[in-house]
Design a protein around this motif. Structure first.
Motif, PDB file in Angstrom:
ATOM      1  N   ASP A  48       1.016  -1.131  -0.002  1.00 22.29           N
ATOM      2  CA  ASP A  48      -0.081   0.113   0.138  1.00 22.29           C
ATOM      3  C   ASP A  48       0.921   1.329  -0.064  1.00 22.29           C
ATOM      4  N   VAL A  49       0.748   2.313  -0.790  1.00 25.57           N
ATOM      5  CA  VAL A  49       1.247   3.430  -0.915  1.00 25.57           C
ATOM      6  C   VAL A  49       0.542   4.511  -0.187  1.00 25.57           C
ATOM      7  N   ARG A  50       1.492   4.966   0.712  1.00 31.09           N
ATOM      8  CA  ARG A  50       0.887   6.175   1.375  1.00 31.09           C
ATOM      9  C   ARG A  50       1.716   7.552   1.161  1.00 31.09           C
ATOM     10  N   GLU A  51       0.714   8.529   1.302  1.00 30.38           N
ATOM     11  CA  GLU A  51       1.257  10.169   0.819  1.00 30.38           C
ATOM     12  C   GLU A  51       2.266  10.224   2.055  1.00 30.38           C
ATOM     13  N   GLU A  52       3.130  11.117   1.632  1.00 36.51           N
ATOM     14  CA  GLU A  52       3.973  11.770   2.878  1.00 36.51           C
ATOM     15  C   GLU A  52       3.899  13.144   2.800  1.00 36.51           C
ATOM     16  N   TRP A  53       3.609  13.706   3.974  1.00 33.90           N
ATOM     17  CA  TRP A  53       3.470  15.302   3.974  1.00 33.90           C
ATOM     18  C   TRP A  53       4.778  15.722   3.532  1.00 33.90           C
ATOM     19  N   VAL A  54       4.814  17.104   2.563  1.00 37.36           N
ATOM     20  CA  VAL A  54       5.835  17.870   2.316  1.00 37.36           C
ATOM     21  C   VAL A  54       6.059  19.184   2.725  1.00 37.36           C
ATOM     22  N   CYS A  55       6.917  19.510   3.895  1.00 36.13           N
ATOM     23  CA  CYS A  55       6.799  20.702   4.307  1.00 36.13           C
ATOM     24  C   CYS A  55       7.109  21.970   3.408  1.00 36.13           C
ATOM     25  N   VAL A  56       7.046  23.362   3.761  1.00 40.34           N
ATOM     26  CA  VAL A  56       7.401  24.369   2.959  1.00 40.34           C
ATOM     27  C   VAL A  56       8.719  24.424   2.624  1.00 40.34           C
ATOM     28  N   ARG A  57       9.688  24.109   3.595  1.00 41.72           N
ATOM     29  CA  ARG A  57      10.980  24.198   3.314  1.00 41.72           C
ATOM     30  C   ARG A  57      11.500  23.073   2.457  1.00 41.72           C
ATOM     31  N   ALA A  58      10.864  21.861   2.548  1.00 41.33           N
ATOM     32  CA  ALA A  58      11.290  20.857   1.338  1.00 41.33           C
ATOM     33  C   ALA A  58      10.748  21.272  -0.129  1.00 41.33           C
ATOM     34  N   ARG A  59       9.570  21.942  -0.008  1.00 41.76           N
ATOM     35  CA  ARG A  59       9.113  22.601  -1.386  1.00 41.76           C
ATOM     36  C   ARG A  59      10.124  23.571  -1.799  1.00 41.76           C
ATOM     37  N   PHE A 106       5.478   6.961   0.379  1.00 38.55           N
ATOM     38  CA  PHE A 106       6.236   5.709   0.859  1.00 38.55           C
ATOM     39  C   PHE A 106       5.474   4.384   1.078  1.00 38.55           C
ATOM     40  N   ALA A 107       6.144   3.170   1.116  1.00 41.62           N
ATOM     41  CA  ALA A 107       5.231   2.019   1.380  1.00 41.62           C
ATOM     42  C   ALA A 107       6.160   1.000   2.478  1.00 41.62           C
ATOM     43  N   GLU A 108       5.534   0.357   2.940  1.00 39.70           N
ATOM     44  CA  GLU A 108       6.189  -0.603   3.791  1.00 39.70           C
ATOM     45  C   GLU A 108       6.073  -2.118   3.349  1.00 39.70           C
ATOM     46  N   TYR A 109       7.256  -2.654   3.024  1.00 44.32           N
ATOM     47  CA  TYR A 109       7.217  -3.936   2.277  1.00 44.32           C
ATOM     48  C   TYR A 109       8.197  -4.985   3.402  1.00 44.32           C
ATOM     49  N   GLU A 110       7.578  -5.987   3.995  1.00 44.22           N
ATOM     50  CA  GLU A 110       8.294  -6.885   4.768  1.00 44.22           C
ATOM     51  C   GLU A 110       8.954  -6.074   5.942  1.00 44.22           C
ATOM     52  N   ASP A 111      10.211  -5.904   6.263  1.00 41.67           N
ATOM     53  CA  ASP A 111      10.552  -5.193   7.355  1.00 41.67           C
ATOM     54  C   ASP A 111      11.278  -4.068   6.924  1.00 41.67           C
ATOM     55  N   LEU A 112      10.766  -3.592   5.549  1.00 38.10           N
ATOM     56  CA  LEU A 112      11.429  -2.451   4.823  1.00 38.10           C
ATOM     57  C   LEU A 112      10.617  -1.232   4.659  1.00 38.10           C
ATOM     58  N   ILE A 169      15.208   7.772  -3.974  1.00 42.29           N
ATOM     59  CA  ILE A 169      14.652   6.425  -3.340  1.00 42.29           C
ATOM     60  C   ILE A 169      15.432   6.142  -2.348  1.00 42.29           C
ATOM     61  N   ARG A 170      14.691   5.943  -1.178  1.00 45.57           N
ATOM     62  CA  ARG A 170      15.492   5.355   0.042  1.00 45.57           C
ATOM     63  C   ARG A 170      14.860   4.410   0.627  1.00 45.57           C
ATOM     64  N   ILE A 171      15.661   3.241   0.931  1.00 40.75           N
ATOM     65  CA  ILE A 171      15.166   1.922   1.558  1.00 40.75           C
ATOM     66  C   ILE A 171      15.533   1.828   2.972  1.00 40.75           C
ATOM     67  N   ALA A 172      14.752   1.658   3.884  1.00 35.75           N
ATOM     68  CA  ALA A 172      15.229   1.665   5.391  1.00 35.75           C
ATOM     69  C   ALA A 172      14.905   0.494   6.157  1.00 35.75           C
TER      70      ALA A 172
END
Length: 188
Positions: A37-48, A57-63, A83-86
């Motif tokens: 499932d894809v979830r929107e991430e909030w983008v702050c003014v500084r990031a914009r 983002f999305a969660e898959y297994e333990d990532l 693209i960040r995988i954590a």
């Protein structure tokens, strides 16, 4: 298996497709939605202000897979550029990840962080004058931070006592692949 491809993007597991740098938010979300499932991430003014126009983002297994993007070189439609995988968990896991995350044949979350860094240096030594792979290929490795032990109120035992246990094996916390054309703008 997630395969990080320098200057290209990330190949997703189970033939779910390729997250290619520059692709639109809709196409990137569609590719990931075949896995999780894809979830929107909030983008702050500084990031914009620094050029981030899309984030999810999305969660898959333990990532956790986080995707960000900004304006394309020709300022048309914002495109994927990071693209960040954590690893998930608190504290971070002390075992290999359930799903391999591979960069140049090296499973970044499958071995202790010191072994991964040694293998990366052997396969792709940094170019002259560069400190890390990130400067050349847009790869940034997130190292785990040491556990903070809280002493608690005066006169009491620590909340997380260190019973003389050996230090846990440390694994990388994250791997971020950035479009090399965008990398200097994001770090400079």
């Amino acid at each position: 298996m997630f395969t990080l491809l320098p200057r290209v993007g990330v190949e997703l597991p189970h033939r779910a497709g390729l997250l290619r740098f520059g692709m639109t938010e809709r196409r990137a979300q569609w590719a990931i939605s075949t896995l999780a499932d894809v979830r929107e991430e909030w983008v702050c003014v500084r990031a914009r202000a620094t050029g981030v126009a899309l984030a999810f983002f999305a969660e898959y297994e333990d990532l956790t897979i986080s995707v960000r993007g900004g304006p394309a070189a020709d300022d048309r439609v914002p495109g994927l550029n990071e693209i960040r995988i954590a690893r998930r968990g608190d504290p971070l896991p002390t075992v290999p990840a359930a799903v391999p995350v591979v960069y140049d044949g090296i499973d970044l979350f499958g071995y202790p962080d010191s072994e991964v860094e040694e293998a990366l240096r052997a396969v792709r030594p940094p170019a002259a004058g560069e400190q890390t792979l990130a400067e050349e290929f847009g790869l940034t490795l997130g190292r785990p931070t040491a556990a903070v032990r809280s002493p608690g109120p005066a006169g009491r035992r620590p909340r997380h006592p260190d019973h003389g246990e050996p230090a846990a094996t440390r694994y990388l916390a994250s791997a971020t692949l950035t479009d090399p054309e965008r990398y200097p703008l994001m770090t400079g």
